[in-house]
Design an enzyme around this catalytic site. Structure first.
Site, PDB file in Angstrom:
ATOM      1  N   PHE A  87     -23.202   0.083  60.134  1.00  0.00           N
ATOM      2  CA  PHE A  87     -22.500   0.040  58.848  1.00  0.00           C
ATOM      3  C   PHE A  87     -23.503  -0.413  57.780  1.00  0.00           C
ATOM      4  O   PHE A  87     -24.670  -0.687  58.077  1.00  0.00           O
ATOM      5  CB  PHE A  87     -21.307  -0.927  58.932  1.00  0.00           C
ATOM      6  CG  PHE A  87     -21.728  -2.374  59.068  1.00  0.00           C
ATOM      7  CD1 PHE A  87     -22.127  -2.884  60.293  1.00  0.00           C
ATOM      8  CD2 PHE A  87     -21.759  -3.231  57.962  1.00  0.00           C
ATOM      9  CE1 PHE A  87     -22.539  -4.204  60.422  1.00  0.00           C
ATOM     10  CE2 PHE A  87     -22.164  -4.559  58.085  1.00  0.00           C
ATOM     11  CZ  PHE A  87     -22.551  -5.045  59.325  1.00  0.00           C
ATOM     12  N   ASP A 104     -22.576 -15.739  56.332  1.00  0.00           N
ATOM     13  CA  ASP A 104     -22.896 -14.921  55.168  1.00  0.00           C
ATOM     14  C   ASP A 104     -24.177 -14.175  55.505  1.00  0.00           C
ATOM     15  O   ASP A 104     -25.086 -14.745  56.117  1.00  0.00           O
ATOM     16  CB  ASP A 104     -23.086 -15.790  53.923  1.00  0.00           C
ATOM     17  CG  ASP A 104     -23.034 -14.935  52.670  1.00  0.00           C
ATOM     18  OD1 ASP A 104     -22.077 -14.144  52.534  1.00  0.00           O
ATOM     19  OD2 ASP A 104     -23.942 -15.030  51.824  1.00  0.00           O
TER      20      ASP A 104
HETATM   21  P1  IMP Z   1     -20.850 -10.653  54.077  1.00  0.00           P
HETATM   22  O1  IMP Z   1     -19.666 -10.155  54.831  1.00  0.00           O
HETATM   23  O2  IMP Z   1     -20.542 -11.417  52.839  1.00  0.00           O
HETATM   24  O3  IMP Z   1     -21.798 -11.391  54.975  1.00  0.00           O
HETATM   25  O4  IMP Z   1     -21.567  -9.349  53.501  1.00  0.00           O
HETATM   26  C1  IMP Z   1     -22.721  -8.869  54.016  1.00  0.00           C
HETATM   27  C2  IMP Z   1     -23.128  -7.526  53.437  1.00  0.00           C
HETATM   28  O5  IMP Z   1     -24.508  -7.374  53.810  1.00  0.00           O
HETATM   29  C3  IMP Z   1     -22.386  -6.359  54.060  1.00  0.00           C
HETATM   30  O6  IMP Z   1     -21.401  -5.855  53.220  1.00  0.00           O
HETATM   31  C4  IMP Z   1     -23.486  -5.314  54.268  1.00  0.00           C
HETATM   32  O7  IMP Z   1     -23.622  -4.563  53.102  1.00  0.00           O
HETATM   33  C5  IMP Z   1     -24.742  -6.152  54.443  1.00  0.00           C
HETATM   34  N1  IMP Z   1     -25.011  -6.389  55.889  1.00  0.00           N
HETATM   35  C6  IMP Z   1     -24.908  -7.565  56.582  1.00  0.00           C
HETATM   36  N2  IMP Z   1     -25.212  -7.405  57.879  1.00  0.00           N
HETATM   37  C7  IMP Z   1     -25.503  -6.102  58.026  1.00  0.00           C
HETATM   38  C8  IMP Z   1     -25.878  -5.313  59.162  1.00  0.00           C
HETATM   39  O8  IMP Z   1     -25.982  -5.767  60.315  1.00  0.00           O
HETATM   40  N3  IMP Z   1     -26.091  -4.012  58.902  1.00  0.00           N
HETATM   41  C9  IMP Z   1     -25.970  -3.443  57.679  1.00  0.00           C
HETATM   42  N4  IMP Z   1     -25.619  -4.119  56.599  1.00  0.00           N
HETATM   43  C10 IMP Z   1     -25.374  -5.444  56.763  1.00  0.00           C
END
Ligand code: IMP
Length: 191
Positions: free
Chosen positions: A148, A69
């Site tokens: 992203f 996460d």
């Molecule tokens: P997860 O998939 O629940 O961990 O969601 C993480 C969210 O945090 C993503 O949708 C992005 O908006 C943001 N995020 C996490 N890692 C990155 C990164 O390396 N670059 C930019 N945004 C990130």
């Protein structure tokens, strides 16, 4: 030994496969493992949400699972968007919301960090956590075309994450730091 990645994200799968295959681990996605579920992220920390995702798959497959996460925490916004990073605004508007909320914040108070927590549930059913962070600042406008999410507003050195070549981002990122800790743990288990 088989490890299931509690995600169907192809980039995450490739990255984790590459890292673990030298240690004799076979990494498969949750879809390949037949766990077609999406757990609701109801936790209040990155650790809780990573564990919820991992546990949901482990309860179906009873095979070692890894889940992560991640998100962005901004000091001037008291840690927001944090665990709500993926749902802070409509797609395409998340960076703009932060830029707007930060418009009166001076340079020295624009610190932020990306956080990634990996939860690994091993054969013993026990959860272990590996936290990686990467510090930077929030910029004043979106810059760069790579990456992203919040990459275009996260200033790492003089460049945003979206201006860094992906190999460079993948060496220094929160995810890389968490994976490096996990790799240390796996190494210790296979020596
Ligand atoms: P997860 O998939 O629940 O961990 O969601 C993480 C969210 O945090 C993503 O949708 C992005 O908006 C943001 N995020 C996490 N890692 C990155 C990164 O390396 N670059 C930019 N945004 C990130």
């Amino acid at each position: 030994m088989k490890i299931i990645l509690a995600s169907n994200n192809k980039n995450k799968l490739r990255e984790i496969k590459d890292m673990l295959s030298p240690y004799g681990y076979e990494v498969i996605s949750q879809a390949e493992a037949g766990a077609d579920i999406e757990a609701e992220e109801t936790g209040s920390t990155f650790e809780e949400n990573a564990e919820i995702k991992a546990r949901a798959v482990y309860d179906i497959c009873h095979t070692p699972v890894i889940a992560d996460d991640s998100g962005l925490t901004v000091d001037a916004l008291f840690g927001a968007p944090g665990i709500y990073s993926a749902r802070y605004a409509e797609p395409g508007k998340r960076c703009l919301r932060i830029l707007d909320e930060m418009k009166d914040i001076p340079e020295e108070k624009r610190s932020a960090k990306f956080v990634c927590v990996i939860c690994y549930i091993g054969e013993d059913g026990k959860s272990r956590f590996f936290r990686g962070e990467c510090s930077g600042k929030i910029g004043y406008e979106k810059r760069g075309e790579n990456g992203f999410g919040y990459d275009p507003i996260f200033v790492y050195d003089t460049r945003t994450f979206a201006e860094l070549p992906s190999e460079e981002k993948n060496r220094v990122s929160h995810r890389a730091n968490a994976l490096a800790k996990f790799e240390e743990f796996i190494k210790g288990n296979t020596d």
